[in-house]
Design a protein around this motif. Structure first.
Motif, PDB file in Angstrom:
ATOM      1  N   ALA A  68       0.838  -1.207   0.000  1.00  0.00           N
ATOM      2  CA  ALA A  68       0.000   0.000   0.000  1.00  0.00           C
ATOM      3  C   ALA A  68       0.874   1.258   0.000  1.00  0.00           C
ATOM      4  CB  ALA A  68      -0.935  -0.006   1.213  1.00  0.00           C
ATOM      5  N   LEU A  69       1.987   1.204   0.732  1.00  0.00           N
ATOM      6  CA  LEU A  69       2.897   2.345   0.778  1.00  0.00           C
ATOM      7  C   LEU A  69       3.489   2.618  -0.609  1.00  0.00           C
ATOM      8  CD1 LEU A  69       5.583   3.081   3.450  1.00  0.00           C
ATOM      9  CD2 LEU A  69       6.116   3.251   1.041  1.00  0.00           C
ATOM     10  N   LEU A  70       3.993   1.598  -1.258  1.00  0.00           N
ATOM     11  CA  LEU A  70       4.601   1.788  -2.585  1.00  0.00           C
ATOM     12  C   LEU A  70       3.565   2.263  -3.602  1.00  0.00           C
ATOM     13  CD1 LEU A  70       7.051  -1.236  -2.667  1.00  0.00           C
ATOM     14  CD2 LEU A  70       7.673   1.182  -2.571  1.00  0.00           C
ATOM     15  N   ASP A  71       2.339   1.733  -3.515  1.00  0.00           N
ATOM     16  CA  ASP A  71       1.272   2.189  -4.402  1.00  0.00           C
ATOM     17  C   ASP A  71       0.946   3.658  -4.144  1.00  0.00           C
ATOM     18  OD1 ASP A  71       1.032  -0.269  -5.657  1.00  0.00           O
ATOM     19  OD2 ASP A  71      -0.709  -0.905  -4.476  1.00  0.00           O
ATOM     20  N   GLY A  72       0.885   4.031  -2.864  1.00  0.00           N
ATOM     21  CA  GLY A  72       0.505   5.394  -2.494  1.00  0.00           C
ATOM     22  C   GLY A  72       1.575   6.431  -2.753  1.00  0.00           C
ATOM     23  N   GLU A  73       2.830   6.066  -2.558  1.00  0.00           N
ATOM     24  CA  GLU A  73       3.935   7.028  -2.666  1.00  0.00           C
ATOM     25  C   GLU A  73       4.609   7.029  -4.031  1.00  0.00           C
ATOM     26  OE1 GLU A  73       4.621   9.241  -0.342  1.00  0.00           O
ATOM     27  OE2 GLU A  73       3.206   8.399   1.109  1.00  0.00           O
ATOM     28  N   PRO A  80      14.609   4.970  -6.954  1.00  0.00           N
ATOM     29  CA  PRO A  80      14.459   5.205  -8.388  1.00  0.00           C
ATOM     30  C   PRO A  80      15.158   4.178  -9.272  1.00  0.00           C
ATOM     31  CG  PRO A  80      15.841   6.894  -7.371  1.00  0.00           C
ATOM     32  CD  PRO A  80      15.310   6.047  -6.269  1.00  0.00           C
ATOM     33  N   SER A  81      15.977   3.318  -8.683  1.00  0.00           N
ATOM     34  CA  SER A  81      16.719   2.355  -9.502  1.00  0.00           C
ATOM     35  C   SER A  81      16.138   0.944  -9.462  1.00  0.00           C
ATOM     36  CB  SER A  81      18.192   2.346  -9.074  1.00  0.00           C
ATOM     37  OG  SER A  81      18.303   1.961  -7.728  1.00  0.00           O
ATOM     38  N   SER A  82      14.959   0.748  -8.825  1.00  0.00           N
ATOM     39  CA  SER A  82      14.365  -0.589  -8.738  1.00  0.00           C
ATOM     40  C   SER A  82      12.876  -0.542  -9.070  1.00  0.00           C
ATOM     41  CB  SER A  82      14.497  -1.157  -7.320  1.00  0.00           C
ATOM     42  OG  SER A  82      15.830  -1.461  -7.020  1.00  0.00           O
ATOM     43  N   SER A  83      12.396  -1.631  -9.640  1.00  0.00           N
ATOM     44  CA  SER A  83      10.963  -1.740  -9.948  1.00  0.00           C
ATOM     45  C   SER A  83      10.168  -1.926  -8.659  1.00  0.00           C
ATOM     46  CB  SER A  83      10.713  -2.934 -10.868  1.00  0.00           C
ATOM     47  OG  SER A  83      10.894  -4.144 -10.136  1.00  0.00           O
ATOM     48  N   LEU A  84       8.863  -1.750  -8.755  1.00  0.00           N
ATOM     49  CA  LEU A  84       7.984  -1.955  -7.603  1.00  0.00           C
ATOM     50  C   LEU A  84       8.153  -3.363  -7.041  1.00  0.00           C
ATOM     51  CD1 LEU A  84       4.478  -0.638  -7.034  1.00  0.00           C
ATOM     52  CD2 LEU A  84       4.871  -3.056  -6.691  1.00  0.00           C
ATOM     53  N   GLU A  85       8.168  -4.359  -7.906  1.00  0.00           N
ATOM     54  CA  GLU A  85       8.289  -5.753  -7.456  1.00  0.00           C
ATOM     55  C   GLU A  85       9.613  -5.992  -6.741  1.00  0.00           C
ATOM     56  OE1 GLU A  85       7.505  -4.849 -10.645  1.00  0.00           O
ATOM     57  OE2 GLU A  85       5.352  -5.221 -10.476  1.00  0.00           O
ATOM     58  N   GLN A  86      10.712  -5.454  -7.307  1.00  0.00           N
ATOM     59  CA  GLN A  86      12.027  -5.606  -6.667  1.00  0.00           C
ATOM     60  C   GLN A  86      12.032  -4.943  -5.291  1.00  0.00           C
ATOM     61  OE1 GLN A  86      14.274  -3.743  -9.875  1.00  0.00           O
ATOM     62  NE2 GLN A  86      15.511  -5.596 -10.073  1.00  0.00           N
ATOM     63  N   GLN A  87      11.437  -3.759  -5.224  1.00  0.00           N
ATOM     64  CA  GLN A  87      11.425  -3.039  -3.952  1.00  0.00           C
ATOM     65  C   GLN A  87      10.630  -3.788  -2.893  1.00  0.00           C
ATOM     66  OE1 GLN A  87      10.974   1.246  -3.912  1.00  0.00           O
ATOM     67  NE2 GLN A  87      11.183   1.227  -6.133  1.00  0.00           N
ATOM     68  N   LEU A  88       9.489  -4.320  -3.286  1.00  0.00           N
ATOM     69  CA  LEU A  88       8.669  -5.078  -2.350  1.00  0.00           C
ATOM     70  C   LEU A  88       9.451  -6.284  -1.823  1.00  0.00           C
ATOM     71  CD1 LEU A  88       5.916  -4.576  -1.207  1.00  0.00           C
ATOM     72  CD2 LEU A  88       4.934  -5.915  -3.084  1.00  0.00           C
ATOM     73  N   ASP A  89      10.133  -6.987  -2.723  1.00  0.00           N
ATOM     74  CA  ASP A  89      10.976  -8.117  -2.312  1.00  0.00           C
ATOM     75  C   ASP A  89      12.090  -7.660  -1.374  1.00  0.00           C
ATOM     76  OD1 ASP A  89       9.454  -9.846  -3.836  1.00  0.00           O
ATOM     77  OD2 ASP A  89      10.912 -10.019  -5.467  1.00  0.00           O
ATOM     78  N   ASN A  90      12.761  -6.546  -1.716  1.00  0.00           N
ATOM     79  CA  ASN A  90      13.864  -6.034  -0.889  1.00  0.00           C
ATOM     80  C   ASN A  90      13.376  -5.636   0.502  1.00  0.00           C
ATOM     81  OD1 ASN A  90      15.666  -6.357  -3.000  1.00  0.00           O
ATOM     82  ND2 ASN A  90      15.588  -4.220  -3.627  1.00  0.00           N
ATOM     83  N   ALA A 106       5.837   5.856   5.631  1.00  0.00           N
ATOM     84  CA  ALA A 106       6.503   6.566   4.542  1.00  0.00           C
ATOM     85  C   ALA A 106       6.950   7.890   5.113  1.00  0.00           C
ATOM     86  CB  ALA A 106       5.544   6.787   3.374  1.00  0.00           C
ATOM     87  N   ILE A 107       8.265   8.107   5.144  1.00  0.00           N
ATOM     88  CA  ILE A 107       8.826   9.315   5.706  1.00  0.00           C
ATOM     89  C   ILE A 107       9.382  10.145   4.560  1.00  0.00           C
ATOM     90  CG2 ILE A 107      10.478  10.278   7.365  1.00  0.00           C
ATOM     91  CD1 ILE A 107      10.503   7.361   8.618  1.00  0.00           C
ATOM     92  N   GLU A 108       8.698  11.247   4.221  1.00  0.00           N
ATOM     93  CA  GLU A 108       9.192  12.112   3.150  1.00  0.00           C
ATOM     94  C   GLU A 108      10.308  12.969   3.721  1.00  0.00           C
ATOM     95  OE1 GLU A 108       7.772  15.263  -0.268  1.00  0.00           O
ATOM     96  OE2 GLU A 108       6.281  14.537   1.160  1.00  0.00           O
ATOM     97  N   ILE A 109      11.454  12.978   3.013  1.00  0.00           N
ATOM     98  CA  ILE A 109      12.669  13.622   3.524  1.00  0.00           C
ATOM     99  C   ILE A 109      13.287  14.529   2.467  1.00  0.00           C
ATOM    100  CG2 ILE A 109      13.249  11.824   5.200  1.00  0.00           C
ATOM    101  CD1 ILE A 109      15.138  10.596   3.067  1.00  0.00           C
ATOM    102  N   LYS A 110      14.081  15.487   2.956  1.00  0.00           N
ATOM    103  CA  LYS A 110      14.935  16.279   2.065  1.00  0.00           C
ATOM    104  C   LYS A 110      16.273  16.488   2.737  1.00  0.00           C
ATOM    105  CE  LYS A 110      13.997  21.007   3.409  1.00  0.00           C
ATOM    106  NZ  LYS A 110      13.580  22.339   3.061  1.00  0.00           N
TER     107      LYS A 110
END
Length: 112
Positions: A68-73, A80-90, A106-110
């Motif tokens: 839900a976090l990856l879908d929402g954010e 930026p260097s990984s697909s949604l599926e890769q990130q979910l696995d990681n 989800a912590i938005e940072i700068k």
């Protein structure tokens, strides 16, 4: 009054934060992060090194799951260097199902 939090990051994620390309940090909603607030600072470090970078918290949003976090954010803001599926696995290789059940932040940072 803002608080400074100290958190470890794996090198691959640290480098994305330090480059300014990772703008959403994903964490489990552990009790020690419940008071994380807009305006707080996070000093990220790579464990067992002196490498550090500091960010400001712009927003904290809670999600029921990592998916839900990856879908929402948007996965490109998390890594930026990984697909949604890769990130979910990681993410799930770092945090097991019992951790995910606590909730995902989800912590938005700068960079500071």
């Amino acid at each position: 009054m803002s608080t400074t939090h100290r958190l470890n990051l794996y090198r691959r994620y640290f480098e994305l934060v330090a480059a300014g390309t990772k703008t959403i940090e994903v964490r489990v909603k552990y009790p020690h992060l419940e008071n994380l607030a807009v305006g707080d600072r996070i000093v990220f470090r790579i464990k067992d090194t002196e490498e550090r970078c500091e960010v400001e918290v712009l927003r904290v949003t809670e999600y029921p799951s990592f998916e839900a976090l990856l879908d929402g954010e948007g996965p490109e803001r998390v890594n930026p260097s990984s697909s949604l599926e890769q990130q979910l696995d990681n993410i799930r290789s770092i945090y097991g199902p019992e951790k995910e059940a606590l909730g995902a932040l989800a912590i938005e940072i700068k960079l500071v």
